[in-house]
Design an enzyme around this catalytic site. Structure first.
Site, PDB file in Angstrom:
ATOM      1  N   ASP A 233      -3.337 -18.830  95.109  1.00  0.00           N
ATOM      2  CA  ASP A 233      -3.424 -19.820  96.197  1.00  0.00           C
ATOM      3  C   ASP A 233      -3.271 -19.193  97.590  1.00  0.00           C
ATOM      4  OD1 ASP A 233      -3.223 -21.429  93.937  1.00  0.00           O
ATOM      5  OD2 ASP A 233      -2.182 -23.003  95.048  1.00  0.00           O
TER       6      ASP A 233
ATOM      7  N   ASP B  21      -8.447 -27.127  87.536  1.00  0.00           N
ATOM      8  CA  ASP B  21      -7.276 -26.262  87.738  1.00  0.00           C
ATOM      9  C   ASP B  21      -6.751 -25.717  86.410  1.00  0.00           C
ATOM     10  OD1 ASP B  21      -5.256 -25.019  89.217  1.00  0.00           O
ATOM     11  OD2 ASP B  21      -4.815 -26.809  90.396  1.00  0.00           O
TER      12      ASP B  21
HETATM   13  C1  GAL Z   1      -3.107 -25.135  92.452  1.00  0.00           C
HETATM   14  C2  GAL Z   1      -4.462 -24.821  93.052  1.00  0.00           C
HETATM   15  C3  GAL Z   1      -4.489 -25.393  94.444  1.00  0.00           C
HETATM   16  C4  GAL Z   1      -4.270 -26.902  94.366  1.00  0.00           C
HETATM   17  C5  GAL Z   1      -2.970 -27.217  93.635  1.00  0.00           C
HETATM   18  C6  GAL Z   1      -2.809 -28.700  93.371  1.00  0.00           C
HETATM   19  O1  GAL Z   1      -3.046 -24.627  91.166  1.00  0.00           O
HETATM   20  O2  GAL Z   1      -4.665 -23.439  93.060  1.00  0.00           O
HETATM   21  O3  GAL Z   1      -5.717 -25.097  95.060  1.00  0.00           O
HETATM   22  O4  GAL Z   1      -5.358 -27.493  93.721  1.00  0.00           O
HETATM   23  O5  GAL Z   1      -2.911 -26.542  92.401  1.00  0.00           O
HETATM   24  O6  GAL Z   1      -1.644 -29.024  92.685  1.00  0.00           O
END
Ligand code: GAL
Length: 393
Positions: free
Chosen positions: A190, A133
């Site tokens: 997301d 991430d």
């Molecule tokens: C976001 C990511 C999501 C999930 C989330 C977890 O940045 O895009 O898919 O992994 O963090 O905190």
């Protein structure tokens, strides 16, 4: 076009299940074991869903003396190695999560500056897939440097690990993801379990992502070994799913069956990674049948790995297509409007490489097969699609 690299891993878009959309930060090792059991029992594993990935929040809020990540003591008491073993015992592969910053998006320890240590740790645990991430402090490092550091570290370990770059499409990762060692890279922000979101709202709905996948011009960069990732599936989720209940997410209703069919059809037309994100223990027959449709999955997994694109727009209706191996072609007729509409096109409009007198048209969603001399048409409900495989005779 993409550079040559390791195309054996992720030769077709990775398929699996990820904990985030269903469980968000409440995930436990029990949920992961149940998901492993369910992938087998529901037939999803046999349909191709192979990687079981635990997302954010598996780790304790502190590293050991050497800087290694530790499993959360209450939620993952048996440790990651034994969990990976359990998952492997079910004929599945095991994936884990970290971030290219000092902290994950939920504020837990992550991997910036400790890439080699963590890559070795993941390999020792039996990890087969890393979702990486973009949260936490980045220091003075740009995205390419941060993602390449982990890509290089993974290349040094003696284990095949699929590398899923989750940089949200900020710096056009389709241009550099492969060179950073990536096998897939998030192309968009997301996904939330909605048809569309307002601009000021967190995340993107299904139709927002469909548009961005086309409009950002990433399709020439995808192919075997490196995939544009429009994010995980929200099929089977709704207002009560883990991610929907997060503070900044606002889901007031579940997607309709038509919207879910559109979601799955487009992800398959894109040749997108298919990571289911629903609570498998509570899955209904509709969701299972959608996720395991063999014709749709075959279009997703087509060996050419082409990302389908938009060929035409007429008012609220659209024609999209994707070239397939064997001089075949997949077509979507999409109705983004609010009333049922007839949609028509011809083989000349779509990405059909050959000219034939007759074509067989196989309808992905109702199993009908018919012959045509070139006309393609369907009556399509609001927010719904018709999807065909077109085969020249
Ligand atoms: C976001 C990511 C999501 C999930 C989330 C977890 O940045 O895009 O898919 O992994 O963090 O905190």
């Amino acid at each position: 076009m993409f550079a040559t690299g390791d195309t054996e891993l992720a030769a077709t878009p990775p398929m699996g299940w990820n904990s985030w959309n269903a469980f968000s930060c409440d995930v436990t090792e029990g949920d992961i074991r149940t998901a492993a059991d369910q992938l087998v029992e529901t037939g999803l594993r046999d349909a191709g869903y192979e990687y079981l990935v635990v997302d954010d929040c598996w780790m304790a809020d502190g590293v050991d003396d050497e800087g290694r990540l530790q499993p959360h003591p209450d939620d993952f008491p048996s440790g990651i190695e034994s969990l990976a073993e359990y998952v492997h015992g079910k004929g599945l592969k095991f994936g884990i999560y970290s971030s290219a910053g000092t902290r994950t998006c939920q504020g837990l320890p992550a991997s910036l500056g400790r890439e080699r240590l963590h890559a070795r740790q993941f390999a020792d645990w039996g990890v087969d897939y890393l979702k990486y991430d973009n949260c936490g402090d980045h220091g003075s490092n740009d995205a390419i440097a941060r993602y390449s550091a982990m890509g290089n570290a993974l290349a040094e370990v003696d284990r095949d690990i699929v590398y899923s770059i989750c940089e949200w499409g900020r710096n056009e990762p389709w241009r550099w993801g492969r060179n950073a060692g990536g096998h897939l890279w998030r192309a968009t922000h997301d996904i939330v379990a909605k048809w569309t979101t307002d601009e000021q709202e967190f995340g993107l709905g299904i139709v927002d992502i469909i548009d961005q996948m086309h409009e950002r011009g990433m399709d020439p960069h995808q192919g075997p070994g490196g995939w544009n990732d429009p994010d995980m599936l929200q099929i089977g989720n709704g207002p009560d799913s883990g991610q929907s209940k997060l503070e900044d997410v606002d889901v007031d209703r579940a997607l309709t069956p038509a919207e879910e069919r559109t979601h799955f059809s487009f992800w398959c037309l894109f040749g997108a990674p298919l990571m289911a994100g629903n609570d498998l223990a509570a899955m209904d027959d509709w969701t299972r049948e959608l996720l395991t449709n063999e014709d749709a999955i075959a279009i997703d997994q087509d060996p050419l790995g082409i990302q389908g694109t938009r060929d035409g727009v007429l008012e609220e209706t659209e024609v999209w297509s994707k070239r397939l191996a064997g001089e075949e072609c997949a077509v979507i007729l999409f109705n983004r409007g609010e009333s049922t509409t007839d949609i028509e096109t011809t083989v000349e409009t779509v990405d059909m490489p050959v000219d034939a007198a007759t074509y067989t048209v196989r309808d992905v969603w109702n199993d009908e097969v018919r012959e045509t001399d070139g006309q393609l048409h369907a009556t399509v409900d609001p927010h719904d699609v018709a999807m065909f495989r077109v085969i020249p005779e």
